[in-house]
Design a protein around this motif. Structure first.
Motif, PDB file in Angstrom:
ATOM      1  N   ARG A 100       3.160 -10.232   7.639  1.00  0.00           N
ATOM      2  CA  ARG A 100       3.420 -11.243   8.676  1.00  0.00           C
ATOM      3  C   ARG A 100       2.862 -10.719   9.983  1.00  0.00           C
ATOM      4  NH1 ARG A 100       9.187 -11.757   8.883  1.00  0.00           N
ATOM      5  NH2 ARG A 100       9.082  -9.988  10.274  1.00  0.00           N
ATOM      6  N   ASP A 101       2.141 -11.583  10.708  1.00  0.00           N
ATOM      7  CA  ASP A 101       1.600 -11.153  12.001  1.00  0.00           C
ATOM      8  C   ASP A 101       2.523 -11.575  13.137  1.00  0.00           C
ATOM      9  OD1 ASP A 101       1.055 -13.849  12.502  1.00  0.00           O
ATOM     10  OD2 ASP A 101      -1.111 -13.635  12.369  1.00  0.00           O
ATOM     11  N   SER A 102       2.137 -11.267  14.351  1.00  0.00           N
ATOM     12  CA  SER A 102       2.996 -11.538  15.510  1.00  0.00           C
ATOM     13  C   SER A 102       3.179 -13.028  15.785  1.00  0.00           C
ATOM     14  CB  SER A 102       2.446 -10.847  16.758  1.00  0.00           C
ATOM     15  OG  SER A 102       1.136 -11.318  17.030  1.00  0.00           O
ATOM     16  N   ALA A 103       2.330 -13.884  15.223  1.00  0.00           N
ATOM     17  CA  ALA A 103       2.465 -15.336  15.367  1.00  0.00           C
ATOM     18  C   ALA A 103       3.233 -15.944  14.198  1.00  0.00           C
ATOM     19  CB  ALA A 103       1.086 -15.984  15.491  1.00  0.00           C
ATOM     20  N   ASP A 104       3.895 -15.107  13.391  1.00  0.00           N
ATOM     21  CA  ASP A 104       4.684 -15.513  12.222  1.00  0.00           C
ATOM     22  C   ASP A 104       3.854 -16.159  11.112  1.00  0.00           C
ATOM     23  OD1 ASP A 104       7.129 -14.452  12.897  1.00  0.00           O
ATOM     24  OD2 ASP A 104       7.800 -16.257  13.939  1.00  0.00           O
ATOM     25  N   ARG A 105       2.559 -15.899  11.086  1.00  0.00           N
ATOM     26  CA  ARG A 105       1.733 -16.328   9.954  1.00  0.00           C
ATOM     27  C   ARG A 105       1.902 -15.288   8.851  1.00  0.00           C
ATOM     28  NH1 ARG A 105      -2.712 -17.465  14.227  1.00  0.00           N
ATOM     29  NH2 ARG A 105      -2.556 -15.213  14.253  1.00  0.00           N
ATOM     30  N   VAL A 106       2.013 -15.748   7.608  1.00  0.00           N
ATOM     31  CA  VAL A 106       2.248 -14.858   6.471  1.00  0.00           C
ATOM     32  C   VAL A 106       1.030 -14.867   5.561  1.00  0.00           C
ATOM     33  CG1 VAL A 106       3.715 -14.426   4.468  1.00  0.00           C
ATOM     34  CG2 VAL A 106       4.739 -15.186   6.615  1.00  0.00           C
ATOM     35  N   TYR A 107       0.569 -13.664   5.209  1.00  0.00           N
ATOM     36  CA  TYR A 107      -0.576 -13.484   4.317  1.00  0.00           C
ATOM     37  C   TYR A 107      -0.096 -12.717   3.087  1.00  0.00           C
ATOM     38  CZ  TYR A 107      -2.812 -14.505   8.740  1.00  0.00           C
ATOM     39  OH  TYR A 107      -3.166 -15.094   9.918  1.00  0.00           O
ATOM     40  N   GLN A 108      -0.214 -13.331   1.912  1.00  0.00           N
ATOM     41  CA  GLN A 108       0.247 -12.687   0.685  1.00  0.00           C
ATOM     42  C   GLN A 108      -0.820 -11.763   0.129  1.00  0.00           C
ATOM     43  OE1 GLN A 108       2.008 -15.396  -2.067  1.00  0.00           O
ATOM     44  NE2 GLN A 108       3.474 -16.128  -0.582  1.00  0.00           N
ATOM     45  N   THR A 109      -0.390 -10.876  -0.757  1.00  0.00           N
ATOM     46  CA  THR A 109      -1.347  -9.973  -1.386  1.00  0.00           C
ATOM     47  C   THR A 109      -2.426 -10.783  -2.081  1.00  0.00           C
ATOM     48  OG1 THR A 109       0.105  -9.856  -3.305  1.00  0.00           O
ATOM     49  CG2 THR A 109       0.228  -8.037  -1.735  1.00  0.00           C
ATOM     50  N   THR A 110      -3.584 -10.177  -2.190  1.00  0.00           N
ATOM     51  CA  THR A 110      -4.718 -10.886  -2.772  1.00  0.00           C
ATOM     52  C   THR A 110      -4.528 -11.125  -4.265  1.00  0.00           C
ATOM     53  OG1 THR A 110      -7.115 -10.884  -3.000  1.00  0.00           O
ATOM     54  CG2 THR A 110      -6.015  -8.754  -3.236  1.00  0.00           C
ATOM     55  N   ASP A 111      -5.075 -12.230  -4.733  1.00  0.00           N
ATOM     56  CA  ASP A 111      -5.105 -12.470  -6.172  1.00  0.00           C
ATOM     57  C   ASP A 111      -6.520 -12.239  -6.711  1.00  0.00           C
ATOM     58  OD1 ASP A 111      -6.375 -14.646  -5.084  1.00  0.00           O
ATOM     59  OD2 ASP A 111      -5.162 -16.145  -6.099  1.00  0.00           O
ATOM     60  N   ARG A 112      -7.383 -11.685  -5.873  1.00  0.00           N
ATOM     61  CA  ARG A 112      -8.757 -11.387  -6.283  1.00  0.00           C
ATOM     62  C   ARG A 112      -8.837 -10.113  -7.121  1.00  0.00           C
ATOM     63  NH1 ARG A 112     -12.168 -11.867  -0.876  1.00  0.00           N
ATOM     64  NH2 ARG A 112     -13.876 -11.426  -2.308  1.00  0.00           N
ATOM     65  N   ILE A 113      -7.781  -9.284  -7.065  1.00  0.00           N
ATOM     66  CA  ILE A 113      -7.688  -8.098  -7.917  1.00  0.00           C
ATOM     67  C   ILE A 113      -6.263  -8.013  -8.456  1.00  0.00           C
ATOM     68  CG2 ILE A 113      -9.487  -6.797  -6.716  1.00  0.00           C
ATOM     69  CD1 ILE A 113      -7.225  -5.209  -5.335  1.00  0.00           C
ATOM     70  N   SER A 114      -6.083  -7.249  -9.505  1.00  0.00           N
ATOM     71  CA  SER A 114      -4.752  -7.076 -10.088  1.00  0.00           C
ATOM     72  C   SER A 114      -3.992  -6.014  -9.294  1.00  0.00           C
ATOM     73  CB  SER A 114      -4.888  -6.640 -11.546  1.00  0.00           C
ATOM     74  OG  SER A 114      -3.619  -6.376 -12.088  1.00  0.00           O
ATOM     75  N   LEU A 115      -2.809  -6.371  -8.831  1.00  0.00           N
ATOM     76  CA  LEU A 115      -1.960  -5.448  -8.077  1.00  0.00           C
ATOM     77  C   LEU A 115      -0.661  -5.239  -8.854  1.00  0.00           C
ATOM     78  CD1 LEU A 115      -2.548  -6.839  -4.488  1.00  0.00           C
ATOM     79  CD2 LEU A 115      -3.486  -4.752  -5.463  1.00  0.00           C
ATOM     80  N   ASP A 116      -0.742  -4.428  -9.908  1.00  0.00           N
ATOM     81  CA  ASP A 116       0.394  -4.233 -10.807  1.00  0.00           C
ATOM     82  C   ASP A 116       1.623  -3.675 -10.106  1.00  0.00           C
ATOM     83  OD1 ASP A 116      -1.124  -5.184 -12.877  1.00  0.00           O
ATOM     84  OD2 ASP A 116      -1.793  -3.192 -13.510  1.00  0.00           O
ATOM     85  N   LEU A 117       1.438  -2.930  -9.039  1.00  0.00           N
ATOM     86  CA  LEU A 117       2.568  -2.295  -8.364  1.00  0.00           C
ATOM     87  C   LEU A 117       3.559  -3.311  -7.816  1.00  0.00           C
ATOM     88  CD1 LEU A 117       3.739   0.455  -7.453  1.00  0.00           C
ATOM     89  CD2 LEU A 117       2.503   0.140  -5.316  1.00  0.00           C
ATOM     90  N   VAL A 118       3.070  -4.416  -7.279  1.00  0.00           N
ATOM     91  CA  VAL A 118       3.993  -5.357  -6.635  1.00  0.00           C
ATOM     92  C   VAL A 118       4.039  -6.748  -7.266  1.00  0.00           C
ATOM     93  CG1 VAL A 118       4.045  -4.230  -4.392  1.00  0.00           C
ATOM     94  CG2 VAL A 118       2.273  -5.900  -4.869  1.00  0.00           C
ATOM     95  N   THR A 119       2.951  -7.262  -7.703  1.00  0.00           N
ATOM     96  CA  THR A 119       2.982  -8.636  -8.220  1.00  0.00           C
ATOM     97  C   THR A 119       2.536  -8.727  -9.669  1.00  0.00           C
ATOM     98  OG1 THR A 119       0.770  -9.032  -7.340  1.00  0.00           O
ATOM     99  CG2 THR A 119       2.632  -9.695  -5.961  1.00  0.00           C
ATOM    100  N   GLY A 120       2.273  -7.601 -10.290  1.00  0.00           N
ATOM    101  CA  GLY A 120       1.765  -7.595 -11.652  1.00  0.00           C
ATOM    102  C   GLY A 120       2.817  -7.413 -12.715  1.00  0.00           C
ATOM    103  N   GLY A 121       4.084  -7.430 -12.343  1.00  0.00           N
ATOM    104  CA  GLY A 121       5.137  -7.348 -13.333  1.00  0.00           C
ATOM    105  C   GLY A 121       5.561  -5.946 -13.728  1.00  0.00           C
ATOM    106  N   LEU A 122       5.202  -4.925 -12.953  1.00  0.00           N
ATOM    107  CA  LEU A 122       5.629  -3.562 -13.239  1.00  0.00           C
ATOM    108  C   LEU A 122       7.144  -3.469 -13.083  1.00  0.00           C
ATOM    109  CD1 LEU A 122       4.949  -0.491 -13.643  1.00  0.00           C
ATOM    110  CD2 LEU A 122       4.948  -0.354 -11.160  1.00  0.00           C
ATOM    111  N   THR A 123       7.840  -3.104 -14.160  1.00  0.00           N
ATOM    112  CA  THR A 123       9.288  -2.941 -14.101  1.00  0.00           C
ATOM    113  C   THR A 123       9.591  -1.471 -13.865  1.00  0.00           C
ATOM    114  OG1 THR A 123       9.643  -4.808 -15.588  1.00  0.00           O
ATOM    115  CG2 THR A 123      11.464  -3.258 -15.330  1.00  0.00           C
ATOM    116  N   MET A 124      10.256  -1.205 -12.751  1.00  0.00           N
ATOM    117  CA  MET A 124      10.605   0.166 -12.385  1.00  0.00           C
ATOM    118  C   MET A 124      11.983   0.509 -12.939  1.00  0.00           C
ATOM    119  SD  MET A 124       9.380   0.004  -8.408  1.00  0.00           S
ATOM    120  CE  MET A 124      10.443  -1.392  -8.074  1.00  0.00           C
ATOM    121  N   GLN A 125      12.122   1.725 -13.417  1.00  0.00           N
ATOM    122  CA  GLN A 125      13.401   2.232 -13.908  1.00  0.00           C
ATOM    123  C   GLN A 125      14.028   3.100 -12.819  1.00  0.00           C
ATOM    124  OE1 GLN A 125      14.634   1.268 -16.881  1.00  0.00           O
ATOM    125  NE2 GLN A 125      12.781   0.062 -17.210  1.00  0.00           N
ATOM    126  N   PRO A 126      15.349   3.093 -12.685  1.00  0.00           N
ATOM    127  CA  PRO A 126      15.999   3.958 -11.689  1.00  0.00           C
ATOM    128  C   PRO A 126      15.647   5.427 -11.940  1.00  0.00           C
ATOM    129  CG  PRO A 126      17.555   2.378 -12.580  1.00  0.00           C
ATOM    130  CD  PRO A 126      16.305   2.274 -13.413  1.00  0.00           C
TER     131      PRO A 126
END
Length: 189
Positions: A100-126
């Motif tokens: 989010r920038d200072s004007a409250d515009r929100v930019y989501q992670t790109t879908d042009r590459i696979s980002l398994d860490l956050v949006t690719g469904g990686l399930t983290m174990q405690p």
């Protein structure tokens, strides 16, 4: 006498409408009341949301990303954040990542590459943290005023915690002209 009564009635109606408008704008909207609970942090410190912890270890920007032999250009800049994330008490994933920038515009992670860490469904174990990088494409003018947003629900972040980590980039003109590589996630000890 009738004119004074009509004038008095008209003033009463106007006063009632003005009061109703003031009451309506003074109380929070339903979306405002259900907004995410921000958990604010800085680069280099652990930020604990309800189900996960996150630490931005490093942040950089570049004019292009290098993915294998391919180079992804942008009209703006790529913000690349190196994260260390982990589940708190039960298996979880981070399904929402944005800036989010200072004007409250929100930019989501790109879908042009696979980002398994956050949006690719990686399930983290405690007890088993992961490190990796995410990339967000933003306009050059917004690069100096970004806050990273992370949540475990990709569709509706309301009534849950969301990390808000201020990214330390001076401005988009300081970004590297050379393509940068995004590191894949890996489990760390």
């Amino acid at each position: 006498m009738k004119l004074l009564r009509r004038l008095g009635s008209a003033l009463f109606v106007l006063a009632a409408l003005a009061t109703a408008q003031a009451v309506q704008t003074a109380e929070p909207t339903l979306n405002h009341a259900r907004r995410p609970f921000p958990v604010i942090g800085e680069v280099g410190e652990d930020v604990a949301a309800r189900t996960f912890t996150a630490r931005v270890q490093q942040v950089r920007c570049a004019a292009a990303l290098k993915i294998g032999e391919h180079v992804l250009d942008t009209q703006g800049v790529w913000i690349v954040a190196k994260l260390r994330v982990g589940a708190r008490s039960e298996p979880t994933s981070i399904a929402y990542a944005a800036a989010r920038d200072s004007a409250d515009r929100v930019y989501q992670t790109t879908d042009r590459i696979s980002l398994d860490l956050v949006t690719g469904g990686l399930t983290m174990q405690p007890g088993l943290p992961y490190e990796g990088e995410i990339a967000i494409e933003v306009p050059t003018a917004s690069a100096g005023s970004l806050t990273l947003l992370l949540a475990d629900n990709s569709f509706d972040q309301r009534l849950d915690s969301m990390t808000e980590i201020r990214l330390s980039i001076s401005d988009g003109s300081a970004c590297s002209a050379e393509p940068t590589t995004v590191l894949l996630p890996k489990a760390v000890s």
